[in-house]
Design an enzyme around this catalytic site. Structure first.
Site, PDB file in Angstrom:
ATOM      1  N   GLU A 102      10.006   5.774  12.435  1.00  0.00           N
ATOM      2  CA  GLU A 102      10.182   6.032  11.013  1.00  0.00           C
ATOM      3  C   GLU A 102       9.957   7.510  10.726  1.00  0.00           C
ATOM      4  O   GLU A 102       9.528   8.271  11.609  1.00  0.00           O
ATOM      5  CB  GLU A 102       9.225   5.159  10.185  1.00  0.00           C
ATOM      6  CG  GLU A 102       9.494   3.659  10.350  1.00  0.00           C
ATOM      7  CD  GLU A 102       8.578   2.787   9.503  1.00  0.00           C
ATOM      8  OE1 GLU A 102       7.637   3.339   8.901  1.00  0.00           O
ATOM      9  OE2 GLU A 102       8.810   1.583   9.437  1.00  0.00           O
ATOM     10  N   HIS A 132       4.688   3.881  -4.926  1.00  0.00           N
ATOM     11  CA  HIS A 132       4.547   3.013  -3.757  1.00  0.00           C
ATOM     12  C   HIS A 132       3.121   2.878  -3.242  1.00  0.00           C
ATOM     13  O   HIS A 132       2.685   1.779  -2.930  1.00  0.00           O
ATOM     14  CB  HIS A 132       5.441   3.563  -2.641  1.00  0.00           C
ATOM     15  CG  HIS A 132       5.481   2.736  -1.398  1.00  0.00           C
ATOM     16  ND1 HIS A 132       5.894   1.420  -1.398  1.00  0.00           N
ATOM     17  CD2 HIS A 132       5.161   3.034  -0.112  1.00  0.00           C
ATOM     18  CE1 HIS A 132       5.848   0.948  -0.166  1.00  0.00           C
ATOM     19  NE2 HIS A 132       5.383   1.897   0.633  1.00  0.00           N
ATOM     20  N   ARG A 184       0.817   9.977   2.977  1.00  0.00           N
ATOM     21  CA  ARG A 184       0.666   8.971   4.033  1.00  0.00           C
ATOM     22  C   ARG A 184       1.858   8.968   4.973  1.00  0.00           C
ATOM     23  O   ARG A 184       3.008   8.897   4.543  1.00  0.00           O
ATOM     24  CB  ARG A 184       0.516   7.585   3.406  1.00  0.00           C
ATOM     25  CG  ARG A 184       0.434   6.447   4.424  1.00  0.00           C
ATOM     26  CD  ARG A 184       0.202   5.135   3.723  1.00  0.00           C
ATOM     27  NE  ARG A 184       1.328   4.730   2.915  1.00  0.00           N
ATOM     28  CZ  ARG A 184       2.297   3.909   3.321  1.00  0.00           C
ATOM     29  NH1 ARG A 184       2.288   3.434   4.558  1.00  0.00           N
ATOM     30  NH2 ARG A 184       3.271   3.563   2.511  1.00  0.00           N
ATOM     31  N   ARG A 210       7.949  11.262   3.668  1.00  0.00           N
ATOM     32  CA  ARG A 210       8.369  10.640   2.412  1.00  0.00           C
ATOM     33  C   ARG A 210       8.303  11.576   1.213  1.00  0.00           C
ATOM     34  O   ARG A 210       9.139  11.499   0.324  1.00  0.00           O
ATOM     35  CB  ARG A 210       7.503   9.400   2.136  1.00  0.00           C
ATOM     36  CG  ARG A 210       7.785   8.262   3.089  1.00  0.00           C
ATOM     37  CD  ARG A 210       6.870   7.093   2.825  1.00  0.00           C
ATOM     38  NE  ARG A 210       7.198   5.988   3.712  1.00  0.00           N
ATOM     39  CZ  ARG A 210       6.528   4.848   3.740  1.00  0.00           C
ATOM     40  NH1 ARG A 210       5.507   4.656   2.921  1.00  0.00           N
ATOM     41  NH2 ARG A 210       6.875   3.881   4.559  1.00  0.00           N
ATOM     42  N   HIS A 258       7.820   6.043  -2.879  1.00  0.00           N
ATOM     43  CA  HIS A 258       8.725   5.712  -1.779  1.00  0.00           C
ATOM     44  C   HIS A 258      10.118   6.197  -2.160  1.00  0.00           C
ATOM     45  O   HIS A 258      10.599   5.923  -3.261  1.00  0.00           O
ATOM     46  CB  HIS A 258       8.740   4.204  -1.514  1.00  0.00           C
ATOM     47  CG  HIS A 258       9.278   3.859  -0.160  1.00  0.00           C
ATOM     48  ND1 HIS A 258      10.606   4.011   0.171  1.00  0.00           N
ATOM     49  CD2 HIS A 258       8.661   3.394   0.954  1.00  0.00           C
ATOM     50  CE1 HIS A 258      10.782   3.648   1.428  1.00  0.00           C
ATOM     51  NE2 HIS A 258       9.610   3.266   1.929  1.00  0.00           N
TER      52      HIS A 258
END
Length: 649
Positions: free
Chosen positions: A195, A431, A466, A370, A315
Site C-alpha cells: 500500500e 478516516h 498514519r 495518504r 482517506h
C-alpha cells in the site's frame, strides 16, 4: 512521559504545550473491594426502540452468538440490582484492541466488555486493507520503521515505532493461531499486499474485508471465554474518578443501557479504553456511526492528557455516491471506503478529463502517503470545480480484481458500476485520528488505572500521519502490552476493600420528567446542531487550513455549543441528565474543540496538518502537541464530567 505529568497536583492549567515524549510507569490503585456478581445481566441485542435516537447497526454480517456465563471461581458473590456491576477489568469498545486485551486479562480475573451497538460494529469491522507486518525474508523491521517515520513526517516516537514493528509479526501469528483466515498465494504462503508509503509488500489481508475477518475470529474467542461478559448497546457516559495525592484514579464508568433505558454503573479495578476515533465530527467519514469521539472526550473530562489532535487523516479514496450511475436512495451514515490496496495493486487516479495527476504532485504518484494523495485530490477538485476524481483499476485482469476486491466490486455493482471495466468515483473523507489520549509504552495514561489502545490512544506511532495498515497493527501490539501492567494494577487494588465506594458518585438521570414533547424538541435541535458542527469542521478545519479559518471555527463552535446548551437548559435539562444523542453531541463538541485548539498551536505544516500561513516544515517544531487538563470551572457542560471528582481515602 514522566516529565509530562510533573506538576499535575492541582491540574488547573489550560494550556497547549509541545513536549518531548517520555514514558510513564503504572502504579497501583488505592484499596478498594470488588465483589464478583453471582448473577450477571446482558442487554438484549435485538431491535427494541432506543432512547434519544440510539442507532441500530446496519452492517450485513452473520451475527456471532454471545452468551453470558457464570464467572469462574467467584469468591465474593452477592446480591445486587442491575444498576451496578463489579468486575476486575472493564473494557470500553469491541474492536480489535478491546477484544484482544479482554482475551488476555480474562485469564486473571472477570472482564466486562461494554460496547455501544452490536459487538461487531466497530472501526475494525470496516478496515479493508489489512495488517502491516514484517513477514517476508526480503523485508526488515528497519525498513518498516523507516516507512512509518517518513509517512509520519518525522514526528513519530522512534522507541514506539521500533516496539510496534518488532512485535507486530508475533501478534499477527497469534491471530492466525486463534482462527483468523488470511489470503495465501499459489505457493501456499501468506499473500502480502503493498500500500501507499510502504517500500515492501507486507500487508496481511483477507481480500478487502480484513477487519471483518479479524473481528469474527476475536468475537468467537470471546464467546468461548466464560470469564468475559459482553454488554451490547451500552453507551459509556463518563469515567468514574477520584484524586489522591495530586493524582487521578479511575474506578470504572457509567453507561446507558439503550435497550432497557437504565443507567448502569461498572466498577472496576482496571479500565481499558478502546473506543475508537471521532470521525463523525465531520459530515463525510468512513467511520461507522458509533465513532463520535466518546473515549477521547471522556478521558479529557477525566483530566487525562490529550495529544496530536490536529492530525486528522482524510482517506483520499472514499466512494463518491454523486459519481455513481445509480444514486443511493438515502445519504449514507458513513462513506464507503475504497481501500488503499487498490492503488497499491496498480490503481491510477485521473481527474474527470481523464488526465493522470498524481505525478504532478509527488514522484511516488499513487503510492505516495495518504496525506499527499488527499491534498492532491483536494487541489484538483478546487481548481477544477468538480466533486470527485476517478480511480481506475480496470486495466488489471478481471479475475484478479474480483479476487482482491470482492466487497468493493459488489458494492459498486449495486449502483451500476463495474470496476473491472469502469473507473471508481472517489473523494476524500475523514478516516482516522492520529491523536488521542496520550499513552506510554504499555498503554498507560496519567490517570491511574486507565489504559488505552487502538485509535483512541496517541502512542506516538503515527506521528503526523498514519502509514497505511499500521492501525490494526498498533491496536494488537498495545492491547497486548497493556496486559501485564493491568494485571499488576488489579493485584495492587485488592487490599483493604470497600465496595461501598461505588455509591459515592451521584447517579446520572434519564430525562423522562421532561415529557415527550420536550424530548422530541431536544432530539430535533441536537440533530440540527450536529450537522452544523460537522459543516463548520469540514469548511474551516479540513484538509487545507489557515489561521484565520481556524479562529473562525473556534468562534463558531463556541457559539454553537453555547446556543445548544442554552436551549437544553431552557427546556428543563439538568446538568446530570443523560441521553444518547445529547451525550454524543457533547463528545463531538469536546473533540472538535480539541482538534481546533491543537491545530492553532502548531505553527508549521507537517503531515496531515497543512496550513497556508505556515506552509513549510520547521525542525524546531518537530514535537508532539500536548493538551493538558483544563480547570473544570472554566469549562462548558460538554467538557465537564457529570460526576464531581472525589477525594480518595
Amino acid at each position: 512521559m514522566a516529565n509530562l505529568t510533573s506538576g499535575f497536583a492541582s491540574l488547573q492549567c489550560t494550556e497547549v504545550m509541545h513536549v518531548e515524549k517520555g514514558h510513564m510507569q503504572a502504579s497501583g490503585l488505592p484499596s478498594l473491594s470488588f465483589r464478583r456478581c453471582s448473577r450477571l445481566h446482558i442487554s438484549r441485542l435485538g431491535s427494541m426502540p432506543r432512547f434519544m435516537g440510539a442507532k441500530s447497526a446496519t452492517v450485513s454480517q452473520q451475527h456471532v452468538r454471545h452468551r453470558v456465563s457464570a464467572i469462574r471461581a467467584s469468591t465474593l458473590s452477592f446480591s445486587q440490582d442491575d444498576s451496578t456491576k463489579y468486575f476486575d477489568f472493564v473494557v470500553i469498545g469491541s474492536g480489535v484492541a478491546g477484544l484482544r486485551y479482554a482475551l488476555e486479562v480474562s485469564k486473571h480475573g472477570s472482564v466486562a466488555i461494554i460496547t455501544k451497538a452490536e459487538p461487531y460494529e466497530s472501526n475494525t469491522n470496516y478496515a479493508q486493507g489489512g495488517v502491516s507486518a514484517v513477514l517476508c525474508p526480503l523485508d526488515s523491521v528497519e525498513s518498516h520503521m523507516k516507512d512509518t517515520i517518513v509517512a509520519g513526517a518525522y514526528l513519530c516516537d522512534e522507541e514506539t515505532v521500533r516496539v510496534v514493528c518488532t512485535e507486530g509479526p508475533e501478534r499477527v501469528k497469534e491471530l492466525i493461531a486463534m482462527g483468523a483466515s488470511f489470503d495465501h498465494g499459489e505457493d501456499g504462503r501468506l499473500h502480502l499486499a503493498r500500500e501507499g508509503g510502504h517500500s515492501h509488500n507486507r500487508i496481511v489481508h483477507s481480500a478487502d474485508m480484513t477487519g471483518r475477518e479479524i473481528e469474527r475470529a476475536l468475537l468467537q474467542a470471546v464467546d468461548n471465554d466464560d470469564n468475559i461478559s459482553l454488554f451490547g448497546h451500552h453507551f459509556a457516559i463518563d469515567l468514574l474518578t477520584c484524586q489522591k495525592n495530586g493524582e487521578i484514579y479511575c474506578y470504572g464508568v457509567d453507561s446507558i443501557d439503550t435497550e432497557t433505558q437504565m443507567v448502569v454503573r461498572f466498577i472496576s479495578k482496571v479500565t481499558l479504553l478502546a473506543s475508537g476515533g471521532a470521525g463523525h465530527i465531520y459530515p463525510t467519514t468512513t467511520n461507522p456511526p458509533v465513532a463520535t469521539g466518546d473515549g477521547i472526550a471522556m478521558s479529557h473530562r477525566a483530566q487525562a492528557v490529550i495529544s496530536n489532535m490536529e492530525f486528522v487523516q482524510f482517506h483520499p479514496t472514499a466512494l463518491s455516491d454523486e459519481g455513481l450511475p445509480i444514486k443511493p436512495n438515502k445519504i449514507r451514515e458513513n462513506a464507503f471506503l475504497i481501500t488503499e490496496a487498490v492503488r497499491g495493486d496498480g490503481g491510477i487516479l485521473y481527474n474527470r478529463s481523464l488526465e493522470r495527476f498524481m505525478p504532478l504532485y509527488d514522484d511516488r504518484a499513487e503510492l505516495a502517503p495518504r496525506d499527499v494523495v488527499a491534498r492532491s485530490i483536494d487541489d484538483q477538485l478546487k481548481k477544477r470545480g468538480e466533486k470527485y476524481v476517478l480511480l481506475d483499476i480496470s486495466h488489471r485482469p478481471r479475475e484478479k480484481i474480483l479476487a482482491h476486491f470482492p466487497n468493493i466490486a459488489a458494492e459498486c455493482l449495486r449502483y451500476g458500476l463495474d470496476i473491472t471495466r469502469q473507473p471508481i468515483p472517489v473523494v476524500p473523507a475523514a478516516h482516522y485520528m492520529c491523536g488521542g489520549v496520550r499513552a506510554g509504552l504499555q498503554g498507560e495514561t496519567n490517570v491511574k488505572g486507565l489504559y488505552v489502545a487502538g485509535e483512541v490512544a496517541c502512542t506516538g506511532l503515527h506521528g503526523a500521519n498514519r502509514l497505511a495498515s499500521n492501525s490494526l497493527l498498533e491496536a494488537l501490539v498495545f492491547a497486548r502490552r497493556a496486559v501485564q501492567p493491568s494485571i499488576d494494577h488489579m493485584v495492587d487494588a485488592d487490599a483493604d476493600a470497600d465496595h461501598s465506594f461505588a455509591a459515592k458518585w451521584a447517579r446520572p438521570m434519564l430525562p423522562w420528567s421532561l415529557g415527550d414533547s420536550v424530548l422530541s424538541d431536544i432530539i430535533k435541535r441536537t440533530k440540527q446542531t450536529r450537522m452544523e458542527l460537522q459543516s463548520v469542521m469540514w469548511e474551516y478545519v479540513g484538509i487545507v487550513r489557515s489561521t484565520g479559518r481556524l479562529k473562525k471555527a473556534e468562534w463558531k463552535i463556541g457559539d454553537l455549543e453555547s446556543e445548544w446548551e442554552d436551549f437544553l437548559f431552557r427546556r428543563g435539562w439538568k446538568p446530570t441528565m443523560v441521553g444518547m444523542e445529547a451525550c454524543e453531541m457533547r463528545n463531538l463538541f469536546c473533540c472538535a474543540k480539541l482538534v481546533v485548539k491543537s491545530a492553532l498551536a502548531r505553527r508549521e505544516s507537517r503531515g496531515l496538518h497543512f496550513t497556508e500561513d505556515f506552509p513549510y516544515l520547521e525542525e524546531s517544531k518537530r514535537k508532539p502537541t500536548v493538551l493538558f487538563p483544563a480547570a473544570i470551572q472554566e469549562l462548558t457542560w460538554s467538557s465537564k464530567p457529570l460526576q464531581r471528582q472525589l477525594q480518595c481515602k
